[in-house]
Design a protein around this motif. Structure first.
Motif, PDB file in Angstrom:
ATOM      1  N   ARG A  24       0.838  -1.212   0.000  1.00 14.35           N
ATOM      2  CA  ARG A  24       0.000   0.000   0.000  1.00 14.35           C
ATOM      3  C   ARG A  24       0.867   1.255   0.000  1.00 14.35           C
ATOM      4  O   ARG A  24       0.553   2.243  -0.676  1.00 14.35           O
ATOM      5  CB  ARG A  24      -0.949  -0.013   1.192  1.00 14.35           C
ATOM      6  CG  ARG A  24      -2.074  -1.020   1.031  1.00 14.35           C
ATOM      7  CD  ARG A  24      -2.994  -1.105   2.222  1.00 14.35           C
ATOM      8  NE  ARG A  24      -3.405   0.190   2.721  1.00 14.35           N
ATOM      9  CZ  ARG A  24      -3.809   0.406   3.966  1.00 14.35           C
ATOM     10  NH1 ARG A  24      -3.861  -0.582   4.835  1.00 14.35           N
ATOM     11  NH2 ARG A  24      -4.170   1.610   4.354  1.00 14.35           N
ATOM     12  N   ASP A  27       2.334   1.799  -3.453  1.00 13.93           N
ATOM     13  CA  ASP A  27       1.304   2.326  -4.350  1.00 13.93           C
ATOM     14  C   ASP A  27       1.047   3.810  -4.092  1.00 13.93           C
ATOM     15  O   ASP A  27       0.920   4.613  -5.026  1.00 13.93           O
ATOM     16  CB  ASP A  27       0.001   1.541  -4.203  1.00 13.93           C
ATOM     17  CG  ASP A  27       0.125   0.109  -4.700  1.00 13.93           C
ATOM     18  OD1 ASP A  27       1.087  -0.175  -5.457  1.00 13.93           O
ATOM     19  OD2 ASP A  27      -0.730  -0.710  -4.324  1.00 13.93           O
ATOM     20  N   ALA A  28       0.973   4.185  -2.821  1.00 12.53           N
ATOM     21  CA  ALA A  28       0.716   5.584  -2.474  1.00 12.53           C
ATOM     22  C   ALA A  28       1.869   6.478  -2.929  1.00 12.53           C
ATOM     23  O   ALA A  28       1.650   7.574  -3.450  1.00 12.53           O
ATOM     24  CB  ALA A  28       0.490   5.724  -0.976  1.00 12.53           C
ATOM     25  N   ARG A  29       3.114   6.009  -2.746  1.00 13.95           N
ATOM     26  CA  ARG A  29       4.270   6.802  -3.181  1.00 13.95           C
ATOM     27  C   ARG A  29       4.286   6.959  -4.695  1.00 13.95           C
ATOM     28  O   ARG A  29       4.609   8.035  -5.209  1.00 13.95           O
ATOM     29  CB  ARG A  29       5.553   6.148  -2.689  1.00 13.95           C
ATOM     30  CG  ARG A  29       5.759   6.311  -1.205  1.00 13.95           C
ATOM     31  CD  ARG A  29       7.020   5.623  -0.739  1.00 13.95           C
ATOM     32  NE  ARG A  29       7.186   5.821   0.694  1.00 13.95           N
ATOM     33  CZ  ARG A  29       7.693   4.912   1.504  1.00 13.95           C
ATOM     34  NH1 ARG A  29       8.112   3.757   1.028  1.00 13.95           N
ATOM     35  NH2 ARG A  29       7.794   5.162   2.794  1.00 13.95           N
ATOM     36  N   ALA A  30       3.970   5.893  -5.398  1.00 17.08           N
ATOM     37  CA  ALA A  30       3.937   5.966  -6.863  1.00 17.08           C
ATOM     38  C   ALA A  30       2.856   6.943  -7.326  1.00 17.08           C
ATOM     39  O   ALA A  30       3.064   7.718  -8.268  1.00 17.08           O
ATOM     40  CB  ALA A  30       3.689   4.585  -7.448  1.00 17.08           C
ATOM     41  N   THR A  31       1.718   6.939  -6.658  1.00 18.07           N
ATOM     42  CA  THR A  31       0.637   7.860  -7.008  1.00 18.07           C
ATOM     43  C   THR A  31       1.066   9.307  -6.765  1.00 18.07           C
ATOM     44  O   THR A  31       0.827  10.180  -7.592  1.00 18.07           O
ATOM     45  CB  THR A  31      -0.622   7.537  -6.186  1.00 18.07           C
ATOM     46  OG1 THR A  31      -0.983   6.178  -6.424  1.00 18.07           O
ATOM     47  CG2 THR A  31      -1.772   8.448  -6.546  1.00 18.07           C
ATOM     48  N   ARG A  32       1.739   9.553  -5.634  1.00 14.38           N
ATOM     49  CA  ARG A  32       2.187  10.922  -5.322  1.00 14.38           C
ATOM     50  C   ARG A  32       3.221  11.396  -6.338  1.00 14.38           C
ATOM     51  O   ARG A  32       3.200  12.539  -6.755  1.00 14.38           O
ATOM     52  CB  ARG A  32       2.756  10.998  -3.907  1.00 14.38           C
ATOM     53  CG  ARG A  32       1.666  10.944  -2.849  1.00 14.38           C
ATOM     54  CD  ARG A  32       2.206  11.158  -1.453  1.00 14.38           C
ATOM     55  NE  ARG A  32       2.941  12.384  -1.272  1.00 14.38           N
ATOM     56  CZ  ARG A  32       2.414  13.576  -1.009  1.00 14.38           C
ATOM     57  NH1 ARG A  32       1.113  13.702  -0.940  1.00 14.38           N
ATOM     58  NH2 ARG A  32       3.168  14.624  -0.805  1.00 14.38           N
ATOM     59  N   ALA A  34       3.438  10.416  -9.430  1.00 19.81           N
ATOM     60  CA  ALA A  34       2.714  10.639 -10.680  1.00 19.81           C
ATOM     61  C   ALA A  34       1.965  11.971 -10.657  1.00 19.81           C
ATOM     62  O   ALA A  34       1.772  12.604 -11.691  1.00 19.81           O
ATOM     63  CB  ALA A  34       1.743   9.495 -10.935  1.00 19.81           C
ATOM     64  N   GLU A  35       1.560  12.412  -9.478  1.00 14.63           N
ATOM     65  CA  GLU A  35       0.851  13.689  -9.346  1.00 14.63           C
ATOM     66  C   GLU A  35       1.805  14.875  -9.291  1.00 14.63           C
ATOM     67  O   GLU A  35       1.375  16.016  -9.199  1.00 14.63           O
ATOM     68  CB  GLU A  35      -0.017  13.670  -8.084  1.00 14.63           C
ATOM     69  CG  GLU A  35      -1.170  12.697  -8.162  1.00 14.63           C
ATOM     70  CD  GLU A  35      -1.911  12.577  -6.838  1.00 14.63           C
ATOM     71  OE1 GLU A  35      -1.454  13.145  -5.822  1.00 14.63           O
ATOM     72  OE2 GLU A  35      -2.944  11.895  -6.819  1.00 14.63           O
TER      73      GLU A  35
END
Length: 124
Positions: A24, A27-32, A34-35
């Motif tokens: 998790r 995934d959260a780091r990858a999302t951040r 990407a943003e």
């Protein structure tokens, strides 16, 4: 299972809690990223500036406090009030200002060096 333990019993086919948490977090780091957020471990530019501002403030206040205390202590020791305190505060203010200028020049030098390395030279 003890009487004070509120956790449900673990089923054998459940994934390891630590592995699930790690997944998790990834995934959260990858999302951040990407943003467009800063990568992990690198402070945002604003926090760097705030850090420098706090450092300058602490340099000034600590120099005034230490030199003022030493001047006050000398006044008590030599019974020369208020001259020791005044000289101590004057020295503290001068020392704090000199330290603040030194830090500000170092920050400026680092920023100029970063600008030179990040931007290609024009005209060459």
């Amino acid at each position: 299972m003890s009487a004070g333990d509120d956790r449900p019993p673990r089923e054998p086919d459940q994934p390891n809690d630590l592995e699930a948490l790690s997944a998790r977090l990834r995934d959260a780091r990858a999302t951040r990223r990407a943003e467009g957020h800063q990568p992990d471990g690198e402070p945002a530019p604003r926090s760097k500036a705030e850090g420098v501002a706090w450092r300058l403030a602490v340099e000034m206040v600590s120099a005034l406090a230490v030199c003022g205390f030493v001047g006050w202590w000398i006044d008590k020791w030599l019974d020369s009030s208020p001259w020791g305190l005044l000289i101590g505060l004057l020295l503290g203010g001068t020392t704090g200002l000199a330290n603040a200028i030194r830090v500000a020049l170092a920050v400026q030098r680092d920023a100029e060096a970063a600008d030179k390395t990040s931007s290609p030279r024009s005209g060459q």
